[in-house]
Design a protein around this motif. Structure first.
Motif, mmCIF file in Angstrom:
data_model
loop_
_atom_site.group_PDB
_atom_site.id
_atom_site.type_symbol
_atom_site.label_atom_id
_atom_site.label_comp_id
_atom_site.label_asym_id
_atom_site.label_seq_id
_atom_site.Cartn_x
_atom_site.Cartn_y
_atom_site.Cartn_z
ATOM 1 N N SER A 15 -28.815 22.567 12.484
ATOM 2 C CA SER A 15 -28.498 23.635 11.543
ATOM 3 C C SER A 15 -27.285 23.294 10.676
ATOM 4 C CB SER A 15 -28.252 24.935 12.306
ATOM 5 O OG SER A 15 -27.887 25.968 11.441
ATOM 6 N N SER A 16 -26.286 22.683 11.273
ATOM 7 C CA SER A 16 -25.073 22.354 10.525
ATOM 8 C C SER A 16 -25.206 21.066 9.713
ATOM 9 C CB SER A 16 -23.870 22.262 11.460
ATOM 10 O OG SER A 16 -24.009 21.174 12.354
ATOM 11 N N SER A 17 -26.173 20.223 10.048
ATOM 12 C CA SER A 17 -26.327 18.930 9.383
ATOM 13 C C SER A 17 -27.298 18.947 8.205
ATOM 14 C CB SER A 17 -26.804 17.873 10.383
ATOM 15 O OG SER A 17 -25.878 17.728 11.428
ATOM 16 N N TYR A 18 -28.325 19.790 8.301
ATOM 17 C CA TYR A 18 -29.376 19.800 7.280
ATOM 18 C C TYR A 18 -29.683 21.237 6.878
ATOM 19 C CZ TYR A 18 -30.166 15.049 8.961
ATOM 20 O OH TYR A 18 -30.002 13.738 9.322
ATOM 21 N N ASP A 19 -29.808 21.454 5.568
ATOM 22 C CA ASP A 19 -30.138 22.801 5.100
ATOM 23 C C ASP A 19 -31.596 22.919 4.654
ATOM 24 O OD1 ASP A 19 -30.021 21.330 2.785
ATOM 25 O OD2 ASP A 19 -28.600 22.641 1.759
ATOM 26 N N PHE A 69 -35.119 15.449 13.702
ATOM 27 C CA PHE A 69 -33.982 14.748 13.089
ATOM 28 C C PHE A 69 -34.460 13.582 12.224
ATOM 29 C CE2 PHE A 69 -31.288 17.004 16.160
ATOM 30 C CZ PHE A 69 -30.188 17.292 15.369
ATOM 31 N N ASP A 70 -35.487 12.863 12.678
ATOM 32 C CA ASP A 70 -36.036 11.758 11.883
ATOM 33 C C ASP A 70 -36.634 12.268 10.575
ATOM 34 O OD1 ASP A 70 -35.286 9.956 13.844
ATOM 35 O OD2 ASP A 70 -37.322 9.630 14.593
ATOM 36 N N LEU A 71 -37.360 13.387 10.635
ATOM 37 C CA LEU A 71 -37.917 13.983 9.417
ATOM 38 C C LEU A 71 -36.807 14.324 8.429
ATOM 39 C CD1 LEU A 71 -40.576 16.501 10.836
ATOM 40 C CD2 LEU A 71 -41.056 14.431 9.510
ATOM 41 N N CYS A 72 -35.790 14.992 8.915
ATOM 42 C CA CYS A 72 -34.685 15.429 8.046
ATOM 43 C C CYS A 72 -33.907 14.251 7.476
ATOM 44 C CB CYS A 72 -33.753 16.365 8.804
ATOM 45 S SG CYS A 72 -34.513 17.939 9.232
ATOM 46 N N TYR A 73 -33.602 13.280 8.315
ATOM 47 C CA TYR A 73 -32.858 12.104 7.861
ATOM 48 C C TYR A 73 -33.644 11.349 6.788
ATOM 49 C CZ TYR A 73 -30.518 7.598 7.852
ATOM 50 O OH TYR A 73 -29.859 6.460 7.454
ATOM 51 N N SER A 74 -34.915 11.097 7.077
ATOM 52 C CA SER A 74 -35.755 10.350 6.132
ATOM 53 C C SER A 74 -35.912 11.099 4.820
ATOM 54 C CB SER A 74 -37.125 10.071 6.753
ATOM 55 O OG SER A 74 -36.989 9.254 7.894
ATOM 56 N N LYS A 80 -39.394 6.443 3.535
ATOM 57 C CA LYS A 80 -40.643 6.780 4.213
ATOM 58 C C LYS A 80 -40.436 6.739 5.725
ATOM 59 C CE LYS A 80 -43.880 5.483 0.650
ATOM 60 N NZ LYS A 80 -45.086 4.731 0.304
ATOM 61 N N LEU A 81 -41.122 7.601 6.407
ATOM 62 C CA LEU A 81 -41.111 7.629 7.865
ATOM 63 C C LEU A 81 -42.506 7.222 8.325
ATOM 64 C CD1 LEU A 81 -39.633 8.355 10.515
ATOM 65 C CD2 LEU A 81 -40.458 10.684 10.226
ATOM 66 N N ARG A 82 -42.592 6.036 8.917
ATOM 67 C CA ARG A 82 -43.884 5.487 9.361
ATOM 68 C C ARG A 82 -44.918 5.520 8.239
ATOM 69 N NH1 ARG A 82 -43.706 2.527 13.512
ATOM 70 N NH2 ARG A 82 -45.507 3.280 14.596
ATOM 71 N N LEU A 86 -41.850 11.679 2.754
ATOM 72 C CA LEU A 86 -41.390 12.967 3.262
ATOM 73 C C LEU A 86 -41.233 14.017 2.184
ATOM 74 C CD1 LEU A 86 -40.889 13.476 6.344
ATOM 75 C CD2 LEU A 86 -40.890 11.097 5.739
ATOM 76 N N LYS A 87 -40.896 13.617 0.966
ATOM 77 C CA LYS A 87 -40.795 14.596 -0.136
ATOM 78 C C LYS A 87 -42.160 15.227 -0.386
ATOM 79 C CE LYS A 87 -36.482 13.464 -1.386
ATOM 80 N NZ LYS A 87 -35.336 14.304 -1.384
ATOM 81 N N GLU A 88 -43.200 14.399 -0.378
ATOM 82 C CA GLU A 88 -44.566 14.885 -0.580
ATOM 83 C C GLU A 88 -45.002 15.765 0.595
ATOM 84 O OE1 GLU A 88 -48.859 12.767 -0.697
ATOM 85 O OE2 GLU A 88 -47.336 11.871 -2.005
ATOM 86 N N LEU A 89 -44.709 15.319 1.806
ATOM 87 C CA LEU A 89 -45.045 16.109 2.990
ATOM 88 C C LEU A 89 -44.367 17.476 2.938
ATOM 89 C CD1 LEU A 89 -46.311 16.106 5.968
ATOM 90 C CD2 LEU A 89 -43.977 15.598 6.679
#
Length: 138
Positions: A15-19, A69-74, A80-82, A86-89
Motif C-alpha cells: 500500500s505504501s509502495s505502489y498506488d 509485488f512483481d506485477l507492480c514492480y514490472s 515485461k513480466l514473463r 503489464l501496461k496492456e494487462l
C-alpha cells in the motif's frame, strides 16, 4: 512460515509502495482477521486468485504476494513480466488476489501441524459445490 502477521505487513508495504492497486477486505475470519484482497488493473476481463484455503497452504500466500509485488514492480519500471506487457494487462484486465482465504487456519497450523480447517473446524473448500463430479468418468 508465512503467517497472517507477515501478510498484513506485506499488505501495508504494498500500500505504501505502489498506488496502482486497490486493497480492500472481502470480510473477516471467525477470529476477526481481515480477508485482504488486492486488485491490479482496470479492465473488464476479470481474473481471481486465492491462496491458503487450508491452514497448511501458507506458502501459497507468500507466492501470491510475490506475484503482486512483481506485477507492480514490472508495471512501474515498464518491463515485461514473463513476456507480458503489464501496461496492456492493466488496461484490459482486473486481477483480484486474496492471498490468504483462511488466516485462522494458517495461525492454527503453527501449533497444530496437520490443521487444514478454519477456527470452527470447517474445511472450507469442502463446503461449496464446484461440480467436481461432472468431470469424473463413470
Amino acid at each position: 512460515m508465512y503467517d497472517y502477521y507477515q501478510l498484513k505487513s506485506d499488505i501495508e508495504l504494498l500500500s505504501s509502495s505502489y498506488d496502482l492497486t486497490d486493497i480492500f477486505s472481502i470480510g473477516d475470519s471467525v477470529k476477526g482477521r481481515k480477508l485482504y484482497t488486492v486488485k491490479f488493473g482496470t479492465g473488464k476481463k476479470e481474473v481471481y486468485y486465492n491462496g491458503a484455503h487450508h491452514g497448511l497452504e501458507h506458502i501459497t500466500s507468500k507466492l501470491l504476494m510475490k506475484f503482486i509485488f512483481d506485477l507492480c514492480y514490472s508495471y512501474t519500471k515498464n518491463i515485461k513480466l514473463r513476456g507480458c506487457n503489464l501496461k496492456e494487462l492493466y488496461e484490459k484486465c482486473s486481477v483480484y488476489i486474496t492471498p490468504m482465504v483462511n488466516p485462522d487456519g494458517v495461525e492454527l497450523s503453527k501449533t497444530l501441524k496437520d490443521w487444514q480447517a478454519n477456527a470452527r473446524g470447517v474445511d472450507l473448500n469442502h463446503n461449496y459445490d464446484a461440480m467436481w463430479k461432472r468431470g469424473k468418468i463413470e
